[in-house]
Motif scaffolding. Sequence first.
Motif, PDB file in Angstrom:
ATOM      1  N   SER A  43     -20.657   8.957  15.767  1.00  0.00           N
ATOM      2  CA  SER A  43     -20.922   8.634  14.365  1.00  0.00           C
ATOM      3  C   SER A  43     -20.691   9.793  13.399  1.00  0.00           C
ATOM      4  O   SER A  43     -20.603   9.568  12.199  1.00  0.00           O
ATOM      5  N   ASP A  47     -20.235   8.011   9.930  1.00  0.00           N
ATOM      6  CA  ASP A  47     -21.500   7.529   9.354  1.00  0.00           C
ATOM      7  C   ASP A  47     -22.517   8.668   9.396  1.00  0.00           C
ATOM      8  O   ASP A  47     -23.262   8.822  10.367  1.00  0.00           O
ATOM      9  N   SER A  48     -22.527   9.432   8.349  1.00  0.00           N
ATOM     10  CA  SER A  48     -23.380  10.619   8.286  1.00  0.00           C
ATOM     11  C   SER A  48     -24.860  10.285   8.478  1.00  0.00           C
ATOM     12  O   SER A  48     -25.572  11.007   9.165  1.00  0.00           O
ATOM     13  N   ASN A  49     -25.316   9.187   7.893  1.00  0.00           N
ATOM     14  CA  ASN A  49     -26.733   8.826   8.019  1.00  0.00           C
ATOM     15  C   ASN A  49     -27.120   8.532   9.467  1.00  0.00           C
ATOM     16  O   ASN A  49     -28.176   8.960   9.927  1.00  0.00           O
ATOM     17  N   SER A  50     -26.262   7.807  10.178  1.00  0.00           N
ATOM     18  CA  SER A  50     -26.530   7.549  11.598  1.00  0.00           C
ATOM     19  C   SER A  50     -26.508   8.849  12.395  1.00  0.00           C
ATOM     20  O   SER A  50     -27.354   9.073  13.260  1.00  0.00           O
ATOM     21  N   ILE A  52     -27.179  11.812  11.353  1.00  0.00           N
ATOM     22  CA  ILE A  52     -28.396  12.567  11.037  1.00  0.00           C
ATOM     23  C   ILE A  52     -29.571  12.023  11.848  1.00  0.00           C
ATOM     24  O   ILE A  52     -30.358  12.787  12.417  1.00  0.00           O
ATOM     25  N   ARG A  53     -29.691  10.696  11.927  1.00  0.00           N
ATOM     26  CA  ARG A  53     -30.780  10.091  12.717  1.00  0.00           C
ATOM     27  C   ARG A  53     -30.678  10.468  14.183  1.00  0.00           C
ATOM     28  O   ARG A  53     -31.682  10.784  14.826  1.00  0.00           O
ATOM     29  N   HIS A  56     -31.635  14.084  14.595  1.00  0.00           N
ATOM     30  CA  HIS A  56     -33.085  14.207  14.421  1.00  0.00           C
ATOM     31  C   HIS A  56     -33.826  13.732  15.679  1.00  0.00           C
ATOM     32  O   HIS A  56     -34.771  14.394  16.137  1.00  0.00           O
ATOM     33  N   GLU A  78     -28.353  18.473  12.290  1.00  0.00           N
ATOM     34  CA  GLU A  78     -29.032  17.627  11.305  1.00  0.00           C
ATOM     35  C   GLU A  78     -28.988  18.250   9.905  1.00  0.00           C
ATOM     36  O   GLU A  78     -28.633  17.585   8.926  1.00  0.00           O
ATOM     37  N   LEU A  81     -25.438  18.344   8.366  1.00  0.00           N
ATOM     38  CA  LEU A  81     -25.050  17.026   7.872  1.00  0.00           C
ATOM     39  C   LEU A  81     -25.800  16.679   6.591  1.00  0.00           C
ATOM     40  O   LEU A  81     -25.226  16.111   5.656  1.00  0.00           O
ATOM     41  N   SER A  82     -27.084  17.016   6.555  1.00  0.00           N
ATOM     42  CA  SER A  82     -27.893  16.726   5.364  1.00  0.00           C
ATOM     43  C   SER A  82     -27.364  17.467   4.138  1.00  0.00           C
ATOM     44  O   SER A  82     -27.475  16.970   3.015  1.00  0.00           O
TER      45      SER A  82
END
Length: 116
Positions: A43, A47-50, A52-53, A56, A78, A81-82
Amino acid sequence: MEDMVIDENALSGMKSLLGEQFGTTLTFCYSEFDRLNLELNQSIKVDSNSAIRHAHSLKSNAAQFGALSLAEMAKNVEHSLSKGNLEEALAHASLLQTFIEQTKNKINTWKLSATD
């Protein structure tokens, strides 16, 4: 590469808490390290948000089992990416599998030497 840092007190605490389930839980934890790293790598560019999850979750799982170096590297991914720094995140992510393997080896060595 730096020496993998493992918090043996965290491992001892988990072993005490889990008792006979410690080995099974550790095996599951190892598979989670691998799964989360795979999903992160799949990802990270799309898909940066995925991503990051996943980073994390890897960070949290590693920290729970005292895998401090692995947790720190996942945190680096993390945070990169943030901040929107994909290049830096990719550089950190490229090291995760090595950190995972070295972490597993170090925990297994600890497990063999730990007394009940």
